[in-house]
Every structure is written in structure tokens, then in C-alpha cells.
Design a protein around this motif. Sequence first.
Motif, PDB file in Angstrom:
ATOM      1  N   PHE A  80       0.851  -1.187   0.000  1.00  0.00           N
ATOM      2  CA  PHE A  80       0.000   0.000   0.000  1.00  0.00           C
ATOM      3  C   PHE A  80       0.890   1.241   0.000  1.00  0.00           C
ATOM      4  CE2 PHE A  80      -2.617  -3.368   1.627  1.00  0.00           C
ATOM      5  CZ  PHE A  80      -3.892  -3.095   1.134  1.00  0.00           C
ATOM      6  N   ILE A  81       0.659   2.142  -0.934  1.00  0.00           N
ATOM      7  CA  ILE A  81       1.505   3.332  -1.042  1.00  0.00           C
ATOM      8  C   ILE A  81       0.649   4.590  -1.041  1.00  0.00           C
ATOM      9  CG2 ILE A  81       1.580   3.200  -3.575  1.00  0.00           C
ATOM     10  CD1 ILE A  81       4.471   4.321  -3.387  1.00  0.00           C
ATOM     11  N   THR A 118      -0.908   9.268   6.472  1.00  0.00           N
ATOM     12  CA  THR A 118      -0.128   8.149   7.015  1.00  0.00           C
ATOM     13  C   THR A 118      -1.004   7.146   7.763  1.00  0.00           C
ATOM     14  OG1 THR A 118       2.032   9.227   7.088  1.00  0.00           O
ATOM     15  CG2 THR A 118       1.588   7.577   8.776  1.00  0.00           C
ATOM     16  N   PRO A 119      -1.903   7.585   8.671  1.00  0.00           N
ATOM     17  CA  PRO A 119      -2.705   6.590   9.387  1.00  0.00           C
ATOM     18  C   PRO A 119      -3.613   5.767   8.482  1.00  0.00           C
ATOM     19  CG  PRO A 119      -3.489   8.812   9.843  1.00  0.00           C
ATOM     20  CD  PRO A 119      -2.169   8.953   9.156  1.00  0.00           C
ATOM     21  N   ALA A 120      -4.060   6.331   7.355  1.00  0.00           N
ATOM     22  CA  ALA A 120      -4.906   5.564   6.441  1.00  0.00           C
ATOM     23  C   ALA A 120      -4.125   4.427   5.797  1.00  0.00           C
ATOM     24  CB  ALA A 120      -5.490   6.484   5.369  1.00  0.00           C
ATOM     25  N   VAL A 121      -2.832   4.653   5.542  1.00  0.00           N
ATOM     26  CA  VAL A 121      -1.989   3.581   5.012  1.00  0.00           C
ATOM     27  C   VAL A 121      -1.806   2.496   6.065  1.00  0.00           C
ATOM     28  CG1 VAL A 121       0.294   2.990   4.115  1.00  0.00           C
ATOM     29  CG2 VAL A 121      -0.822   5.117   3.396  1.00  0.00           C
ATOM     30  N   SER A 122      -1.554   2.911   7.318  1.00  0.00           N
ATOM     31  CA  SER A 122      -1.376   1.937   8.397  1.00  0.00           C
ATOM     32  C   SER A 122      -2.621   1.080   8.581  1.00  0.00           C
ATOM     33  CB  SER A 122      -1.044   2.666   9.714  1.00  0.00           C
ATOM     34  OG  SER A 122      -0.913   1.763  10.782  1.00  0.00           O
ATOM     35  N   VAL A 123      -3.794   1.707   8.605  1.00  0.00           N
ATOM     36  CA  VAL A 123      -5.048   0.972   8.786  1.00  0.00           C
ATOM     37  C   VAL A 123      -5.281   0.015   7.617  1.00  0.00           C
ATOM     38  CG1 VAL A 123      -7.565   1.227   8.915  1.00  0.00           C
ATOM     39  CG2 VAL A 123      -6.100   2.722  10.276  1.00  0.00           C
ATOM     40  N   ALA A 124      -4.926   0.440   6.408  1.00  0.00           N
ATOM     41  CA  ALA A 124      -5.104  -0.427   5.235  1.00  0.00           C
ATOM     42  C   ALA A 124      -4.191  -1.646   5.306  1.00  0.00           C
ATOM     43  CB  ALA A 124      -4.821   0.368   3.958  1.00  0.00           C
ATOM     44  N   ILE A 125      -2.940  -1.456   5.714  1.00  0.00           N
ATOM     45  CA  ILE A 125      -2.010  -2.583   5.847  1.00  0.00           C
ATOM     46  C   ILE A 125      -2.534  -3.582   6.868  1.00  0.00           C
ATOM     47  CG2 ILE A 125       0.301  -3.268   6.619  1.00  0.00           C
ATOM     48  CD1 ILE A 125       1.284  -0.508   5.630  1.00  0.00           C
ATOM     49  N   GLY A 145       3.803  -1.425   3.320  1.00  0.00           N
ATOM     50  CA  GLY A 145       3.484  -0.156   2.684  1.00  0.00           C
ATOM     51  C   GLY A 145       4.604   0.855   2.665  1.00  0.00           C
ATOM     52  N   ILE A 146       4.384   1.900   1.890  1.00  0.00           N
ATOM     53  CA  ILE A 146       5.290   3.039   1.764  1.00  0.00           C
ATOM     54  C   ILE A 146       4.453   4.307   1.879  1.00  0.00           C
ATOM     55  CG2 ILE A 146       6.738   4.362   0.157  1.00  0.00           C
ATOM     56  CD1 ILE A 146       7.653   1.672  -1.041  1.00  0.00           C
ATOM     57  N   VAL A 147       4.964   5.282   2.638  1.00  0.00           N
ATOM     58  CA  VAL A 147       4.330   6.599   2.694  1.00  0.00           C
ATOM     59  C   VAL A 147       5.362   7.627   2.240  1.00  0.00           C
ATOM     60  CG1 VAL A 147       2.974   8.215   4.036  1.00  0.00           C
ATOM     61  CG2 VAL A 147       3.011   5.806   4.698  1.00  0.00           C
ATOM     62  N   VAL A 148       4.997   8.391   1.226  1.00  0.00           N
ATOM     63  CA  VAL A 148       5.902   9.403   0.694  1.00  0.00           C
ATOM     64  C   VAL A 148       5.559  10.729   1.359  1.00  0.00           C
ATOM     65  CG1 VAL A 148       6.865  10.422  -1.393  1.00  0.00           C
ATOM     66  CG2 VAL A 148       5.860   8.129  -1.481  1.00  0.00           C
ATOM     67  N   THR A 149       6.343  11.093   2.374  1.00  0.00           N
ATOM     68  CA  THR A 149       6.068  12.299   3.149  1.00  0.00           C
ATOM     69  C   THR A 149       7.265  12.676   4.008  1.00  0.00           C
ATOM     70  OG1 THR A 149       4.712  13.254   4.933  1.00  0.00           O
ATOM     71  CG2 THR A 149       5.036  10.875   4.972  1.00  0.00           C
ATOM     72  N   PRO A 150       7.546  13.978   4.139  1.00  0.00           N
ATOM     73  CA  PRO A 150       8.499  14.436   5.142  1.00  0.00           C
ATOM     74  C   PRO A 150       7.782  14.983   6.373  1.00  0.00           C
ATOM     75  CG  PRO A 150       8.225  16.161   3.546  1.00  0.00           C
ATOM     76  CD  PRO A 150       7.253  15.049   3.171  1.00  0.00           C
ATOM     77  N   SER A 418      -4.542   1.725  14.470  1.00  0.00           N
ATOM     78  CA  SER A 418      -3.367   2.021  13.657  1.00  0.00           C
ATOM     79  C   SER A 418      -2.123   1.821  14.505  1.00  0.00           C
ATOM     80  CB  SER A 418      -3.402   3.456  13.109  1.00  0.00           C
ATOM     81  OG  SER A 418      -3.159   4.394  14.149  1.00  0.00           O
ATOM     82  N   THR A 419      -1.034   1.459  13.852  1.00  0.00           N
ATOM     83  CA  THR A 419       0.233   1.306  14.561  1.00  0.00           C
ATOM     84  C   THR A 419       1.209   2.397  14.126  1.00  0.00           C
ATOM     85  OG1 THR A 419       0.755  -0.362  12.900  1.00  0.00           O
ATOM     86  CG2 THR A 419       0.107  -1.150  15.081  1.00  0.00           C
ATOM     87  N   ASP A 420       0.687   3.387  13.438  1.00  0.00           N
ATOM     88  CA  ASP A 420       1.426   4.610  13.161  1.00  0.00           C
ATOM     89  C   ASP A 420       0.646   5.748  13.803  1.00  0.00           C
ATOM     90  OD1 ASP A 420       3.396   6.314  12.103  1.00  0.00           O
ATOM     91  OD2 ASP A 420       3.472   5.171  10.226  1.00  0.00           O
ATOM     92  N   LYS A 421       1.269   6.889  13.930  1.00  0.00           N
ATOM     93  CA  LYS A 421       0.607   8.026  14.558  1.00  0.00           C
ATOM     94  C   LYS A 421      -0.624   8.442  13.759  1.00  0.00           C
ATOM     95  CE  LYS A 421       4.601  10.012  14.296  1.00  0.00           C
ATOM     96  NZ  LYS A 421       5.761  10.939  14.328  1.00  0.00           N
TER      97      LYS A 421
END
Length: 556
Positions: A80-81, A118-125, A145-150, A418-421
Motif C-alpha cells: 500500500f503506497i 499516514t494513518p490511512a496507510v497503516s489501517v489499510a495494511i 506499505g510506503i508513505v511518501v512524506t516528510p 493504527s500502529t502509526d501516529k
Amino acid sequence: MHERAGTVALPEDLIDIDDVISAYYDVEPDPTNVDQRVAFGTSGHRGSSLDGKFNEAHIVAITAAIIEYRKSQGIDGPLFIGRDTHALSEPAWRTALEVLAAAGVDTRIDSRGSYTPTPAVSVAILGANGAPGALRTQGPGLADGIVVTPSHNPPRDGGFKYNPPHGGPADSDATGWIAARANEILEEGWHRVPRIIGSSLLDSPSIQEFNYLKYYVDQLDTVIDMEAIRNAGVRIGADPLGGASVDYWAAIAERYGLDLTVVNPVVDPAWPFMTLDWDGKIRMDCSSPYAMASLREAMTPDADGNTPYDIATGNDADSDRHGIVTPDGLMNPNHFLAVAIEYLFTHRPQWSDQAAVGKTLVSSALIDRVVGAMDRTLVEVPVGFKFFVPGLLDGSVGFGGEESAGASFLRKDGTVWSTDKDGIILALLASEILAVTGKTPSQLHREQVDRFGASAYARIDAPANREQKAKLAALSPEDVSATELAGDPIIAKLVRAPGNDAPIGGLKVTTEFAWFAARPSGTEDVYKIYGESFKGGDHLAEVQEAAKALVSDALS
């Protein structure tokens, strides 16, 4: 402090979008230059294309390394990206897709062709791996997954994060391997990495669409009492700060019938509408009173004491952080964390009575006092949300939070969310707290102060070169000879976190009434001093000066 901190950016403060994107493709990093190599900090690889730190070569190499890593780990399910609204995020997202498609990786992109928090990617994974319920972290078909963000970094920056099958930030073993392999690829010749380039990329059979927004928004009522917010008629002002949550807030309002206004729906990768942060930079830091100046002003009570919203919130560019504004003003992140913890652990009856509270060791000691009063276990870990992942996965940690306004917590039934913020659920929690208790989080914080005492908390920077930063990260308690701190006896000298015995990459010194922690910066020639005192601001200043002297002695 910059003289224009808290004022709206001027044209000369804005980046040239074309220059930043052109440099992404035109500048080739020097793999022998340590400052231009791939390096994963606590939140992925970050940098600017203008500095040769975030360029096409980096993303090709990192993506190729991730493909090799996931193969070595037996990860063969969907990847998931997502991406945020920074100028460099879309080019980097496309570069990553070119490499993933050429390798035949089953890749899931946003079905709207838009931004993904970012949390939507975590929930999807986690959902792909069986959450909630029969969550799998091993075996065939696992997703990552990968999240493209600084994150909240300035507009000129780009960032690239990897989330393995547990859905949260990758640990240092994974990121260390990926970074090392990516740098080898840079040295060997990144141009040789296979890619699918051209208009046919998104037609590649391995690239599939996924509705991140619907999947995330439709499940929010499993983690937040949306009915209570709706029934109480809480008036919410949600400011995405030009970030990835912009469409999510509108969808949340519609899906759950909330009285919610998207304060500023504008997305512009130059962020001309932002107010400058403390140092004069544009930074989407929703915990900063300077970056949040516009929303704070909007919440200033009128002559009759009225405000347009009962609760106003902000998120950073990838929505993993939260800022909470009440009629009393912007809340200190530590204060809201303490209020959120006490509320959740007294209003989530399905959570295990053994569920612990997780916090980073540079978060406020007010949290320690709140947790102690509830007779809950406190798990104190180094800086980095990755340390909360195991506990959130199995429900043994109900809440994990960082002083930098990043946190997540379990669903209402005690299973993983979620396991990300997740800055969105923390922002919604502020409204739930008001709906259920009839009091704003800032009012509840004042009640906590009455019970546990008021503290002064701050972070400052002190200069340190590369060698000094390395020495600071490797300190032992024996390197500190002092026996008192700002007039009080030292009761602990920590270089490992008490919650999981992991190295903290620095030093923490505590007394009965105060503490400080010193950590080297991963991007600047400074070290960071976090400090807190329950004796007031003047004593905190003494703690800070004593900390600088103590660290200086240890490094000499």
C-alpha cells in the motif's frame, strides 16, 4: 526567534515549485558524500532535492532495496503506497511506482488519484493482514506499505517511509538494512534498476486502485464515539494545514453528520497561507503556536465570549500529528496527551484492565503522575513511534504518544486501530471528550494541574559537531559525575529506556521535581535538550543551563 514568527508568509518566503521538482530529476547525489547518502532517521529518509538529499536516484535505490528486503522476509502480498501534499511527494511516488511495477509488486494506489494520510496507510495494511481480529504478521500474502512524506517539514523537503506488515514505522534493523542496500545501489549504478516509464505505468497489471478514504472513514466509529459528538452538536473547525487530510475531514463530516467545517481546504505545495514558524520557516507543525497562529486567531473569543467553533484542530502534511485549539488557546501537546490518556482509560470499558500507557521518555512527567493515579502501568520508551507497535498490536498498550503531538490508541473494543501516529483520531477525540464530559480538554487539564501540579516544559538546542553527537549517543551513566541537578539530588541517570531497555541514543537525568534529556539531532549540528520542572519556569531555566554544562563535561 524570527521577527516575523506567527505572521503569514510573504512571496519571498515561498519555494519555487519548478526549481524543486527540476532538481529532483536533474541533481544526481554523490554516494561518497555522507550528506547525500540514504539515511533513515526516526521517520524515514528526508531531505531536499536542492541539496542533493532527496532525488530520483535516492527513490529508485530505496524502492529497489525495499523490494529486496520484503522478498528476504517472505513478504509477497500487496504493498500500500500513499503520498502527502509536498511538491516532491508526487514525483517520488511516481518513481517508486515505476520500480515497483517493473518488479511486478502488487501495489495499491489511491483510487481518487489523490493524497493519503499516514494513518490511512497503516489501517489499510493492518486490514489486509486481518485486523481487527485474526491479525497475521507472518506467513504468505502479507501486506506492507510506503508513505511518501516528510511529515511537517518545510515545503522544499521530501520524505520516504517504509511500514512493514505490522503497519507501523519500520524498526532500525529493517531501515538499517534498507539504507545500506540503497547506498550500495547508488554506488553500483542506480540507472540499472528496472523501471516502467511512461504513460502506460498506471495501466500496469500489478498496480491496483484502493479506496483509502472510504476504508478509513467508514471505520472511525469503531475507535471514536461519533454518535456522542453528533448528538452533542459539537462545533468543529478542522484545519488540514494544506495537508493530506483535506478531503478526509469533509468525508468525516458527511459520513457521521457532524457540525464540522473544513477551515481551509486549499492545497498549495508552496503553502503561501501558512504563518511562519519560530525560526521564520514555513513548517506545518500543528503543535507550534506560530505555525498555528491563523487557527488560534480564529478561535479568539469575541466581545461576548463566543468562538466560531467549540473545538478547532490542525494536522500536519501527512496527518500523523494533531494540534488542539479550545477557546483557551492552543494546547501544549503534553497537556493534551495527559488529558487524552486519563479520559480514554476511564471511558473505554472494553479495554483490558492490564492495558498499559506508552510514552516517549521526553514526554511530560505529568503523564507519569496521571498514570500512577489510575494505577496503570507506564511504558517509557526512546523517541520513535516504532517502539509502541508491539503493544498496540496485541492490545497490551492502550495508548502510545510522543511529546511532538503524535499518538494513536486502540479501537473501542480493545483491538488494534493504527500502529502509526494518527492525528485525525486524536483531533476527533478532543470533540468526544467535550461531548461526553461537557468540558474542553483545556478545562480538564486545569483540573489535572490542581491535582498533580503545574510544570514548565521546553526544548532547546545546543551546538555539537558530528563527533560530539556520536559521543553523546554512546554515553554511559558512569560518564556523568554530577550528583545534583539545579539544586536537587539526581535519582536516575538513564541511557536506556526503562520501558523496554532500548538505547535512548542520549542521556536522561531525573530528580524528584525535574528532569532533562539530551539527544543528538539527526540532521543538524546540534543536540536537543528536553527539560521539565515542577518548580516553575525559573527553575526550568536552571535545569537547562545545568544540563548544558553536564553534557559538555561528559563530552569533553
